[in-house]
Design a protein around this motif. Structure first.
Motif, PDB file in Angstrom:
ATOM      1  N   ASN A 167       0.820  -1.212   0.000  1.00  0.00           N
ATOM      2  CA  ASN A 167       0.000   0.000   0.000  1.00  0.00           C
ATOM      3  C   ASN A 167       0.851   1.258   0.000  1.00  0.00           C
ATOM      4  OD1 ASN A 167      -2.538  -1.183  -0.196  1.00  0.00           O
ATOM      5  ND2 ASN A 167      -2.669  -1.544   2.002  1.00  0.00           N
ATOM      6  N   ASP A 168       1.953   1.263   0.761  1.00  0.00           N
ATOM      7  CA  ASP A 168       2.870   2.401   0.701  1.00  0.00           C
ATOM      8  C   ASP A 168       3.390   2.607  -0.720  1.00  0.00           C
ATOM      9  OD1 ASP A 168       2.722   3.118   3.369  1.00  0.00           O
ATOM     10  OD2 ASP A 168       4.890   3.161   3.645  1.00  0.00           O
ATOM     11  N   SER A 169       3.716   1.511  -1.377  1.00  0.00           N
ATOM     12  CA  SER A 169       4.256   1.593  -2.743  1.00  0.00           C
ATOM     13  C   SER A 169       3.219   2.126  -3.714  1.00  0.00           C
ATOM     14  CB  SER A 169       4.748   0.210  -3.196  1.00  0.00           C
ATOM     15  OG  SER A 169       5.826  -0.227  -2.397  1.00  0.00           O
ATOM     16  N   ALA A 170       1.973   1.673  -3.580  1.00  0.00           N
ATOM     17  CA  ALA A 170       0.914   2.155  -4.466  1.00  0.00           C
ATOM     18  C   ALA A 170       0.686   3.655  -4.278  1.00  0.00           C
ATOM     19  CB  ALA A 170      -0.372   1.382  -4.198  1.00  0.00           C
ATOM     20  N   ILE A 171       0.718   4.095  -3.024  1.00  0.00           N
ATOM     21  CA  ILE A 171       0.534   5.526  -2.723  1.00  0.00           C
ATOM     22  C   ILE A 171       1.674   6.348  -3.340  1.00  0.00           C
ATOM     23  CG2 ILE A 171       0.619   7.215  -0.844  1.00  0.00           C
ATOM     24  CD1 ILE A 171      -0.910   5.019   0.839  1.00  0.00           C
ATOM     25  N   LYS A 172       2.906   5.890  -3.130  1.00  0.00           N
ATOM     26  CA  LYS A 172       4.058   6.607  -3.697  1.00  0.00           C
ATOM     27  C   LYS A 172       4.009   6.615  -5.223  1.00  0.00           C
ATOM     28  CE  LYS A 172       8.204   6.290  -1.983  1.00  0.00           C
ATOM     29  NZ  LYS A 172       9.487   5.728  -1.453  1.00  0.00           N
ATOM     30  N   MET A 173       3.646   5.474  -5.807  1.00  0.00           N
ATOM     31  CA  MET A 173       3.626   5.395  -7.267  1.00  0.00           C
ATOM     32  C   MET A 173       2.513   6.252  -7.859  1.00  0.00           C
ATOM     33  SD  MET A 173       6.208   3.719  -8.279  1.00  0.00           S
ATOM     34  CE  MET A 173       5.774   3.496 -10.002  1.00  0.00           C
ATOM     35  N   ALA A 174       1.394   6.391  -7.158  1.00  0.00           N
ATOM     36  CA  ALA A 174       0.325   7.267  -7.644  1.00  0.00           C
ATOM     37  C   ALA A 174       0.829   8.710  -7.686  1.00  0.00           C
ATOM     38  CB  ALA A 174      -0.900   7.146  -6.744  1.00  0.00           C
ATOM     39  N   ARG A 175       1.514   9.119  -6.627  1.00  0.00           N
ATOM     40  CA  ARG A 175       2.038  10.480  -6.596  1.00  0.00           C
ATOM     41  C   ARG A 175       3.146  10.669  -7.630  1.00  0.00           C
ATOM     42  NH1 ARG A 175       2.035  10.771   0.046  1.00  0.00           N
ATOM     43  NH2 ARG A 175      -0.062  11.678   0.254  1.00  0.00           N
ATOM     44  N   HIS A 176       3.986   9.651  -7.790  1.00  0.00           N
ATOM     45  CA  HIS A 176       5.050   9.698  -8.791  1.00  0.00           C
ATOM     46  C   HIS A 176       4.463   9.821 -10.194  1.00  0.00           C
ATOM     47  CE1 HIS A 176       8.858   8.812 -10.733  1.00  0.00           C
ATOM     48  NE2 HIS A 176       8.344   7.728 -11.315  1.00  0.00           N
ATOM     49  N   TYR A 177       3.405   9.069 -10.442  1.00  0.00           N
ATOM     50  CA  TYR A 177       2.737   9.080 -11.747  1.00  0.00           C
ATOM     51  C   TYR A 177       2.279  10.502 -12.104  1.00  0.00           C
ATOM     52  CZ  TYR A 177      -1.238   8.422 -14.969  1.00  0.00           C
ATOM     53  OH  TYR A 177      -2.125   8.506 -16.012  1.00  0.00           O
ATOM     54  N   TRP A 178       1.624  11.178 -11.155  1.00  0.00           N
ATOM     55  CA  TRP A 178       1.123  12.515 -11.450  1.00  0.00           C
ATOM     56  C   TRP A 178       2.260  13.532 -11.557  1.00  0.00           C
ATOM     57  CZ3 TRP A 178      -3.198  12.885 -13.672  1.00  0.00           C
ATOM     58  CH2 TRP A 178      -4.253  12.021 -13.362  1.00  0.00           C
ATOM     59  N   LYS A 179       3.318  13.298 -10.818  1.00  0.00           N
ATOM     60  CA  LYS A 179       4.480  14.190 -10.938  1.00  0.00           C
ATOM     61  C   LYS A 179       5.089  14.079 -12.333  1.00  0.00           C
ATOM     62  CE  LYS A 179       8.769  15.438  -8.561  1.00  0.00           C
ATOM     63  NZ  LYS A 179       9.721  15.067  -7.479  1.00  0.00           N
ATOM     64  N   LEU A 180       5.195  12.845 -12.830  1.00  0.00           N
ATOM     65  CA  LEU A 180       5.722  12.641 -14.187  1.00  0.00           C
ATOM     66  C   LEU A 180       4.826  13.307 -15.231  1.00  0.00           C
ATOM     67  CD1 LEU A 180       6.856   8.878 -14.152  1.00  0.00           C
ATOM     68  CD2 LEU A 180       8.332  10.909 -14.134  1.00  0.00           C
ATOM     69  N   LYS A 181       3.538  13.349 -14.953  1.00  0.00           N
ATOM     70  CA  LYS A 181       2.592  13.943 -15.895  1.00  0.00           C
ATOM     71  C   LYS A 181       2.498  15.462 -15.757  1.00  0.00           C
ATOM     72  CE  LYS A 181      -1.303  11.818 -16.877  1.00  0.00           C
ATOM     73  NZ  LYS A 181      -1.126  11.424 -18.317  1.00  0.00           N
ATOM     74  N   GLY A 182       3.378  16.033 -14.925  1.00  0.00           N
ATOM     75  CA  GLY A 182       3.411  17.476 -14.773  1.00  0.00           C
ATOM     76  C   GLY A 182       2.320  18.025 -13.879  1.00  0.00           C
ATOM     77  N   LYS A 183       1.791  17.173 -13.004  1.00  0.00           N
ATOM     78  CA  LYS A 183       0.734  17.602 -12.079  1.00  0.00           C
ATOM     79  C   LYS A 183       1.111  17.227 -10.643  1.00  0.00           C
ATOM     80  CE  LYS A 183      -2.908  17.209 -15.568  1.00  0.00           C
ATOM     81  NZ  LYS A 183      -4.232  16.605 -15.911  1.00  0.00           N
ATOM     82  N   PRO A 184       2.208  17.776 -10.137  1.00  0.00           N
ATOM     83  CA  PRO A 184       2.665  17.415  -8.793  1.00  0.00           C
ATOM     84  C   PRO A 184       1.682  17.818  -7.696  1.00  0.00           C
ATOM     85  CG  PRO A 184       3.863  19.338  -9.598  1.00  0.00           C
ATOM     86  CD  PRO A 184       3.072  18.804 -10.757  1.00  0.00           C
ATOM     87  N   GLU A 185       0.763  18.729  -8.019  1.00  0.00           N
ATOM     88  CA  GLU A 185      -0.237  19.123  -7.012  1.00  0.00           C
ATOM     89  C   GLU A 185      -1.226  17.985  -6.724  1.00  0.00           C
ATOM     90  OE1 GLU A 185      -1.850  20.174 -11.088  1.00  0.00           O
ATOM     91  OE2 GLU A 185       0.089  20.349 -10.049  1.00  0.00           O
ATOM     92  N   ARG A 186      -1.292  17.008  -7.615  1.00  0.00           N
ATOM     93  CA  ARG A 186      -2.126  15.831  -7.356  1.00  0.00           C
ATOM     94  C   ARG A 186      -1.364  14.884  -6.428  1.00  0.00           C
ATOM     95  NH1 ARG A 186      -6.765  13.982  -9.998  1.00  0.00           N
ATOM     96  NH2 ARG A 186      -7.517  15.256 -11.742  1.00  0.00           N
ATOM     97  N   LYS A 187      -1.491  15.113  -5.135  1.00  0.00           N
ATOM     98  CA  LYS A 187      -0.750  14.294  -4.173  1.00  0.00           C
ATOM     99  C   LYS A 187      -1.608  13.794  -3.018  1.00  0.00           C
ATOM    100  CE  LYS A 187       0.984  18.469  -1.884  1.00  0.00           C
ATOM    101  NZ  LYS A 187       2.205  19.202  -1.438  1.00  0.00           N
ATOM    102  N   LYS A 188      -2.835  14.308  -2.896  1.00  0.00           N
ATOM    103  CA  LYS A 188      -3.700  13.842  -1.814  1.00  0.00           C
ATOM    104  C   LYS A 188      -4.188  12.422  -2.092  1.00  0.00           C
ATOM    105  CE  LYS A 188      -5.390  18.479  -0.695  1.00  0.00           C
ATOM    106  NZ  LYS A 188      -6.549  19.387  -0.753  1.00  0.00           N
TER     107      LYS A 188
END
Length: 459
Positions: A126-147
């Protein structure tokens, strides 16, 4: 007999001095030592050091799906250890057990969930899924998507991110700080068949309000258990999961399904989401992947997410564990899945679940305090009420659920009380190899235990 007593006494003292138990009362351990010291497991049974045999009505921690004492898993682990016990998967180093297991999981999971990242267990997944979700949005240029949107009464583990995603206050109160950017939506909290079959999805409207208040452009993912386990064995009402999938699609939020308890046949299907025909963007698994014989977990990604990670990544993925893709654990996982398939344990669980449902119905009809019966396969529960009609709860100080569990233990059945938010819930999750006769025996013990406690309450 004296030797056994001496050994038990010795181990008890060593336990108190040297073993800090997880999710246990430290004070109780120091006063009384370990409640039980188990030495052997066979089928759905555990043998205590004194020689007493117990029915493992919880599959230990919802994880011993194929039952205890399966020598096949020991043999395959021994073979792999003798060949190559461990090698790293960092820097694209690889080995056949991890590759084969990743491929096998892609064949079992619904939809396009085809790509595995391995961990050592549920919290890491679950920690990995949470980190990867945030990483995914950061790669897509949307680092504000972190909640991360989770739910009240959710349980996702005890590492920092997983604890923060957990919606049970007691786990938050244990530590002085939590990871930031976690938001909690209401749980459907359906605790009876009538509530499960109800199409009133008020909690969906409330969830939409929370998303819009937070700003959907700030939310990376919604994480949910298909059936909430430790929070109260809560089966969602019909339509809930599909509605949440549609909401996530509408607002561009990734959907993470925590299948750590519900995966690998536990509910009468290979994965819990299959009951509602929903495919998440990520699925986390552990527990039943090896039936608890060795630590292993995984995050399974959709092809879409994987392809975007390939296209957007430019360097090293700085996330991984020493034991990601542990070869011995992967070989045990493969053998465990082979047993589940060859012995038709998913189908067996579906049938045993029908019998468990019938047994719980009789329990409800017989006892004035029993209500809220429910199950999916061999994941079930019932509630204890002072008044079932009005759903009036007992005073928590009476400890009714614990008293029923203690009476079950006297009859050599291990089950679990869940008492968050003043509830008195009895959870059950026996191994998937259980027979009709064993399910009937479990229900019979429930009835005897409830009868004793009801008599005490009436007295």
């Amino acid at each position: 007999m004296e030797k056994i007593k001496d050994l038990k006494s010795e181990l008890s003292e060593l336990d108190k001095k040297h073993f800090l138990h997880p999710t246990s009362s430290i004070k109780m351990q120091q006063e009384s030592g370990p409640a039980y010291i188990f030495v052997k497991g066979r089928g759905i049974y555990l043998e205590e050091i004194s020689g007493e045999t117990f029915i493992d009505g919880m599959s230990s921690l919802w994880n011993v799906n194929i039952g205890h004492g399966r020598e096949e898993l020991g043999r395959v682990a021994n073979e792999q250890m003798n060949t190559m016990a461990f090698s790293s998967a960092f820097s694209t180093y690889s080995h056949e057990p991890a590759i084969r297991l990743a491929k096998k999981l892609s064949e079992l999971t619904p939809g396009d969930l085809n790509v595995c990242f391995f961990t050592s267990g549920g919290s890491e997944s679950n920690d990995s899924a949470i980190k990867m979700a945030r990483h995914y949005w950061k790669l897509k240029g949307k680092p504000e998507r972190k909640k991360i949107l989770s739910r009240k009464l959710a349980y996702h583990g005890v590492s920092m991110g997983a604890t923060s995603a957990t919606g049970i206050p007691e786990f938050h109160e244990m530590t002085s700080s939590l990871a930031p950017d976690f938001v909690y939506a209401p749980s459907p909290n359906a605790r009876s068949w009538s509530e499960i079959e109800d199409v009133d999805l008020t909690c969906i409207d409330e969830t939409i309000k929370i998303i819009e208040k937070e700003g959907p452009e700030t939310i990376a993912a919604f994480i949910m258990e298909p059936i909430q386990g430790a929070g109260g064995m809560i089966i969602p009402p019909n339509g809930y999961l599909k509605a949440m999938r549609e909401i996530c699609d509408k607002y561009g939020i990734l959907l993470i399904a925590d299948e750590i308890i519900t995966g690998f046949g536990r509910t009468g299907k290979m994965f819990g989401v299959e009951h509602w025909d929903v495919t998440p963007d990520m699925m986390t698994v552990a527990k039943g992947i090896t039936s608890g014989y060795i630590p292993l977990g995984a995050v399974i990604f959709s092809d879409r997410i994987h392809q975007e990670l390939i296209e957007l990544s430019t360097g090293t993925l700085f996330h991984g564990f020493t034991y990601s893709g542990h070869p011995t654990a992967c070989m045990v996982g493969l053998k465990n899945i082979e047993i589940i398939e060859n012995e038709n344990l998913v189908q067996n669980t579906e049938q045993r679940g029908i019998e468990l449902s019938k047994g719980l119905t009789k329990l409800e009809e017989k006892h004035w305090s029993v209500g809220g019966i429910r199950n999916k396969g061999l994941l079930g529960a019932f509630e204890l009420y002072q008044d079932c009609t009005s759903k009036k709860r007992f005073d928590p100080s009476l400890g009714v659920a614990k008293r029923v569990v203690d009476e079950c233990l006297k009859r050599k059945l291990i089950v679990r009380p869940i008492t968050y938010e003043g509830t008195d819930t009895i959870a059950i999750a026996p191994p998937l190899i259980s027979t009709k006769e064993e399910i009937e025996q479990i229900v019979s013990i429930f009835s005897d235990a409830v009868s004793v406690v009801e008599s005490q309450l009436n007295g």
